[in-house]
Each structure stands twice: as structure tokens, then as C-alpha cells.
Design a protein around this motif. Structure first.
Motif, mmCIF file in Angstrom:
data_model
loop_
_atom_site.group_PDB
_atom_site.id
_atom_site.type_symbol
_atom_site.label_atom_id
_atom_site.label_comp_id
_atom_site.label_asym_id
_atom_site.label_seq_id
_atom_site.Cartn_x
_atom_site.Cartn_y
_atom_site.Cartn_z
ATOM 1 N N TYR A 97 0.827 -1.213 0.000
ATOM 2 C CA TYR A 97 0.000 0.000 0.000
ATOM 3 C C TYR A 97 0.861 1.262 0.000
ATOM 4 N N TYR A 98 1.930 1.289 0.799
ATOM 5 C CA TYR A 98 2.811 2.457 0.851
ATOM 6 C C TYR A 98 3.469 2.705 -0.507
ATOM 7 N N PHE A 99 3.856 1.637 -1.194
ATOM 8 C CA PHE A 99 4.431 1.769 -2.531
ATOM 9 C C PHE A 99 3.388 2.314 -3.504
ATOM 10 N N LEU A 100 2.156 1.857 -3.359
ATOM 11 C CA LEU A 100 1.081 2.278 -4.259
ATOM 12 C C LEU A 100 0.789 3.768 -4.140
ATOM 13 N N VAL A 101 0.582 4.262 -2.915
ATOM 14 C CA VAL A 101 0.228 5.674 -2.744
ATOM 15 C C VAL A 101 1.415 6.593 -3.071
ATOM 16 N N THR A 102 2.649 6.105 -2.851
ATOM 17 C CA THR A 102 3.827 6.889 -3.236
ATOM 18 C C THR A 102 3.955 6.954 -4.748
ATOM 19 N N PHE A 103 3.667 5.849 -5.430
ATOM 20 C CA PHE A 103 3.665 5.820 -6.893
ATOM 21 C C PHE A 103 2.611 6.779 -7.436
ATOM 22 N N HIS A 104 1.457 6.800 -6.811
ATOM 23 C CA HIS A 104 0.383 7.723 -7.194
ATOM 24 C C HIS A 104 0.846 9.176 -7.068
ATOM 25 N N LEU A 105 1.542 9.483 -5.997
ATOM 26 C CA LEU A 105 2.064 10.835 -5.805
ATOM 27 C C LEU A 105 3.052 11.193 -6.909
ATOM 28 N N LEU A 106 3.927 10.271 -7.267
ATOM 29 C CA LEU A 106 4.886 10.524 -8.345
ATOM 30 C C LEU A 106 4.166 10.819 -9.650
ATOM 31 N N LEU A 107 3.133 10.050 -9.959
ATOM 32 C CA LEU A 107 2.369 10.270 -11.191
ATOM 33 C C LEU A 107 1.700 11.638 -11.180
ATOM 34 N N ASN A 108 1.186 12.042 -10.034
ATOM 35 C CA ASN A 108 0.572 13.374 -9.917
ATOM 36 C C ASN A 108 1.600 14.474 -10.174
ATOM 37 N N LEU A 109 2.793 14.310 -9.619
ATOM 38 C CA LEU A 109 3.837 15.318 -9.797
ATOM 39 C C LEU A 109 4.299 15.385 -11.247
ATOM 40 N N LEU A 110 4.359 14.235 -11.913
ATOM 41 C CA LEU A 110 4.729 14.217 -13.328
ATOM 42 C C LEU A 110 3.675 14.910 -14.179
ATOM 43 N N LEU A 111 2.405 14.706 -13.838
ATOM 44 C CA LEU A 111 1.321 15.378 -14.551
ATOM 45 C C LEU A 111 1.374 16.877 -14.306
ATOM 46 N N LEU A 112 1.670 17.270 -13.074
ATOM 47 C CA LEU A 112 1.793 18.689 -12.743
ATOM 48 C C LEU A 112 2.990 19.314 -13.461
ATOM 49 N N LYS A 113 4.090 18.591 -13.536
ATOM 50 C CA LYS A 113 5.289 19.097 -14.190
ATOM 51 C C LYS A 113 5.062 19.348 -15.674
ATOM 52 N N ASN A 114 4.274 18.465 -16.308
ATOM 53 C CA ASN A 114 4.029 18.603 -17.741
ATOM 54 C C ASN A 114 2.942 19.621 -18.071
ATOM 55 N N LYS A 115 2.449 20.297 -17.003
ATOM 56 C CA LYS A 115 1.581 21.476 -17.162
ATOM 57 C C LYS A 115 0.392 21.214 -18.095
ATOM 58 N N GLU A 116 -0.446 20.306 -17.668
ATOM 59 C CA GLU A 116 -1.695 20.061 -18.388
ATOM 60 C C GLU A 116 -2.611 21.259 -18.161
ATOM 61 N N LYS A 117 -2.920 22.004 -19.238
ATOM 62 C CA LYS A 117 -3.569 23.302 -19.080
ATOM 63 C C LYS A 117 -5.072 23.287 -19.331
ATOM 64 N N ASN A 118 -5.618 22.239 -19.955
ATOM 65 C CA ASN A 118 -7.051 22.276 -20.237
ATOM 66 C C ASN A 118 -7.862 22.087 -18.965
ATOM 67 N N SER A 119 -9.128 22.442 -19.021
ATOM 68 C CA SER A 119 -9.994 22.436 -17.837
ATOM 69 C C SER A 119 -10.136 21.041 -17.240
ATOM 70 N N PHE A 120 -10.292 20.036 -18.103
ATOM 71 C CA PHE A 120 -10.424 18.664 -17.605
ATOM 72 C C PHE A 120 -9.163 18.240 -16.864
ATOM 73 N N GLY A 121 -7.997 18.565 -17.447
ATOM 74 C CA GLY A 121 -6.732 18.177 -16.835
ATOM 75 C C GLY A 121 -6.555 18.779 -15.461
ATOM 76 N N LYS A 122 -6.928 20.039 -15.297
ATOM 77 C CA LYS A 122 -6.793 20.708 -13.996
ATOM 78 C C LYS A 122 -7.725 20.090 -12.957
ATOM 79 N N LYS A 123 -8.960 19.809 -13.353
ATOM 80 C CA LYS A 123 -9.921 19.210 -12.423
ATOM 81 C C LYS A 123 -9.485 17.798 -12.039
ATOM 82 N N PHE A 124 -9.037 17.046 -13.046
ATOM 83 C CA PHE A 124 -8.585 15.678 -12.783
ATOM 84 C C PHE A 124 -7.394 15.679 -11.833
ATOM 85 N N LEU A 125 -6.453 16.586 -12.062
ATOM 86 C CA LEU A 125 -5.258 16.656 -11.219
ATOM 87 C C LEU A 125 -5.616 17.038 -9.793
ATOM 88 N N PHE A 126 -6.554 17.981 -9.635
ATOM 89 C CA PHE A 126 -6.970 18.388 -8.286
ATOM 90 C C PHE A 126 -7.611 17.218 -7.538
#
Length: 396
Positions: A97-126
Motif C-alpha cells: 500500500y505504501y508503494f502504491l500511494v507513493t507511486f500515485h504521488l509521483l504520477l501526480n507530480l509528473l502530470l503537474l510538471k508537464n503542465k496540463e492546461k485544459n480544464s479537464f486536466g486541472k480538475k482531474f489533477l486536483f
């Protein structure tokens, strides 16, 4: 704290010596190994496949909700998880479980880094960040702080974005407020006197009973949780009073020292129960240290620290043995990152797993925690390395 000023001073002196010796041994480590590690963690120009990143986040959410809806997730009263054997609060899927939620955090940071600018992307990321924060930190108070700490550090490593002072102050104020309220909320759940929560209740049962909403609707509960949190933090941030109380009661030691039993038992603790089913017969931490001292402090929950463990295990000789162990653990961490099969993105992921261990959690950590994490990385890391090295995922 069951000690006097003289022994408190001696404990502080021991901790200072411990730190100096750790620095000395770390200076003997091969600099090329450290430099190679740092170079492998540089990801400023990384570009990823956004669609696959979305897919992997959704997979993480499915797994996290499966944990939640199955009733496996509990609270800190249950050891964080509900499993069949009440005497063993750790299985392969609880460690995963700890590996899973940490992996999820990494994916979120990668999505944030790549600056998804459309409305869906921002809502999904939040939504993804919010759910990740809840699943990552809900059963341990320190995990909420750990989540934001790792997120800020890793994002700053991956991104060249410069934050203005005013923006940084506002964002920091908001994040600190969120973390403080969340930790108070977790404290209110942890305190069975407030909610009358049973030790075997899962988190989904706690929510169904409406106990979660009591925190937001009852001012007395919020005030009580805040006071308990403040009192707890005011004591547990110190790593010296456990050692000081051992010094204070040293004249009445039941046994002189443990002579390596603490390290041995912590190594045994990291062995899976499937391989070594009798590992419960080898106690660690307070239970074992209480056999060497008459200090009343060790009859309750204390702060695990390298320094108090080193003295209880070897006396003054612990100033040599335990710093060597610390440096050896660091070296294993470098070896993991520099392993040829591990790609750069997985190296960042390993860093996220280790980062809290030698920063936020160093105040209160057990050597067995390091052993268990090292064991789990050996078991799980190739799974995530496969997901992160796919040519369809990493563009550059």
C-alpha cells in the motif's frame, strides 16, 4: 521525562557525538558513488506520455478504493490495517500500500510538471491530488506532513519553476493550515475517548457511522484534538529524553546492555512471517529495552531513535556500531538507485520512498523500518520499474 538536568545534558552530548561520528564515517564513502546517484536523479528535461499517465493514475485510484471498500484500511488504533490475524498487522498487501500511494504521488507530480492546461486536466489533477493526500495520510498523522514534504521536494527537483516569495508565503500558509487541520482530524479519530471507535473498526465503518463529520460540526471535538496534538508534538519532537532516562536509571540496570540483541531482533522482524513465523518471540523497541532499565518511560509508547537504541544495545560502544549501520543503510540506498536495471524515473521513485526516513521521520524511527523498506524495495521495485520504463510512457 523521568530524568534530571545532568542526565539530560549527557544525553544531548551523546547525540552530538553520534552525529559527528556519522559525519566522519560518511566522509569515508566513495564520492563517485554519491555523484553518480545525484546525476541519475536529474530529470529536468523529462517528457512523459500524458495519456498513459492518466491511465496509471486511474489504476492507482482503483487499487486505493479497493483497499478502502474492502475494509482493509483501518485507523492508527488498528495499526492502520484490518487483517485476519489480530496478532500480525503486516502482510505483503499492507506493505504494498505504501508503494502504491507513493507511486500515485509521483504520477501526480509528473502530470503537474508537464503542465496540463485544459480544464479537464486541472480538475482531474486536483481530484487525484486530493484523493492521494487522503489515502496517503489518513491513518498516521505524520503521513500528512510527509506527503506535502515529499511533493514539494520532488517537484522542485523535477521542475525549473521559480516561485515568487509572495506566492510561496501564501501557498505555504495554506498548506500548513491544511496539514494542521488534517492532523488534528486524525488525532480526533485516534482518540477513542472522543469517538468511541473500536480497535477493529475499518475506516469505511468509521465513515458510515458519521464519526468523520463530528470533527467538522463539533467545536469541542476540534478543540480537544488540537490540544492533544499540541501536547504530543511538544514532547515527541525531542529525541533525547529516552536516552536521558536510561542514563538516570543506569545505576539500577537490570542487565548492563543488550549486546546486539536489539539489532538482531530488528533484523528478524524484517523477515516475512511466512519464512519465519516465530518472529513475534523476538521483541524489539520498548519491550526489549525495558529489560535493561527500570525507567517507567519504557512501560509506555516512546520515541524510537538510533541514539537511545545504540546505547541500550552496546553502551558507549554504540557510538561506533550504530553510525556504521546508518552509513551502510545509506550505501544500500545508493546501490538501489545506481542499479543498471533501474531507470531515472524509478530512481526518483526510490528517493521518494527513502526521503522521509532520513528527514522527517529520523526523529522517530526504528532500524527495523529501514530493514523492512529495503526488503520491500527488493520485492516490489521491478514492478514499478517496468511501468515507468515503457517506451510508450517516457518520451525523452
Amino acid at each position: 521525562f523521568f530524568c534530571d538536568l545532568r542526565n539530560y545534558f549527557l544525553a544531548n552530548s551523546y547525540i552530538v557525538l553520534f552525529a559527528i561520528i556519522v559525519i566522519f564515517f560518511s566522509s569515508l564513502m566513495n564520492f563517485n558513488t554519491i555523484e553518480k546517484t545525484v546525476n541519475k536523479l536529474k530529470l529536468e528535461n523529462l517528457s512523459i506520455n500524458i495519456k498513459k499517465n492518466y491511465f496509471l493514475i486511474i489504476v492507482c485510484l482503483i487499487f486505493e478504493f479497493t483497499y478502502f471498500l474492502s475494509g482493509v484500511l483501518g485507523s492508527q488504533l488498528t495499526g492502520a490495517f484490518i487483517i485476519d490475524d489480530p496478532n500480525d498487522q503486516a502482510t505483503w498487501y499492507t506493505h504494498f500500500y505504501y508503494f502504491l500511494v507513493t507511486f500515485h504521488l509521483l504520477l501526480n507530480l509528473l502530470l503537474l510538471k508537464n503542465k496540463e492546461k485544459n480544464s479537464f486536466g486541472k480538475k482531474f489533477l486536483f481530484i487525484s491530488f486530493f484523493l492521494n493526500f487522503v489515502f496517503y495520510g489518513f491513518f498516521l498523522r505524520r503521513m500528512a506532513v510527509q506527503f506535502l514534504f515529499c511533493a514539494i521536494i520532488i517537484y522542485s527537483m523535477m521542475s525549473d519553476t521559480k516561485i515568487k516569495k509572495t506566492s510561496f508565503f501564501i501557498i505555504s500558509l495554506l498548506l500548513v493550515s491544511v496539514v494542521f487541520q488534517f492532523t488534528n482530524f486524525l488525532q480526533s479519530i485516534r482518540s477513542s475517548e472522543i469517538y468511541s471507535i473500536q480497535n477493529n473498526q475499518s475506516m469505511i465503518e468509521i465513515i458510515k457511522e458519521g464519526n468523520v463529520f463530528k470533527y467538522f460540526t463539533n467545536q469541542d471535538i476540534r478543540r480537544e484534538a488540537r490540544d492533544i496534538s499540541i501536547e504530543n508534538i511538544s514532547k515527541r519532537v525531542f529525541t533525547n529524553h529516552e536516552l536521558a532516562t536510561i542514563f538516570y536509571y543506569e545505576e539500577n540496570l537490570k542487565k548492563q546492555y543488550l549486546f546486539g540483541k536489539l539489532i538482531r531482533n530488528q533484523l528478524i522482524f524484517s523477515i516475512p512471517a511466512l519464512i519465519f513465523p516465530n518472529k513475534k518471540d523476538y521483541p524489539t523497541a520498548e519491550i526489549l529495552i525495558s529489560t535493561t532499565t527500570n525507567s517507567p518511560l519504557y512501560n509506555s509508547d516512546t520515541v524510537d531513535s538510533f541514539q537511545s537504541f545504540s546505547y541500550a544495545d552496546f553502551g558507549m560502544f554504540g557510538l561506533i556500531v550504530y553510525p556504521i549501520i546508518v552509513i551502510f543503510l545509506f550505501y544500500i540506498f545508493y546501490l538501489f538507485i545506481n542499479f543498471t536495471k533501474i531507470n531515472n524515473l524509478t530512481a526518483i521513485y526510490i528517493l521518494m520512498l527513502f526521503l522521509p526516513m532520513y528527514s522527517l521521520r529520523i526523529v522517530e524511527i526504528n532500524i527495523s523500518d529501514w530493514f523492512v523498506l529495503i526488503r520491500n524495495i527488493i520485492i516490489f521495485i521491478l514492478i514499478f520499474n517496468f511501468l515507468l520504463e515503457s517506451k510508450r510512457y517516457i518520451k525523452n
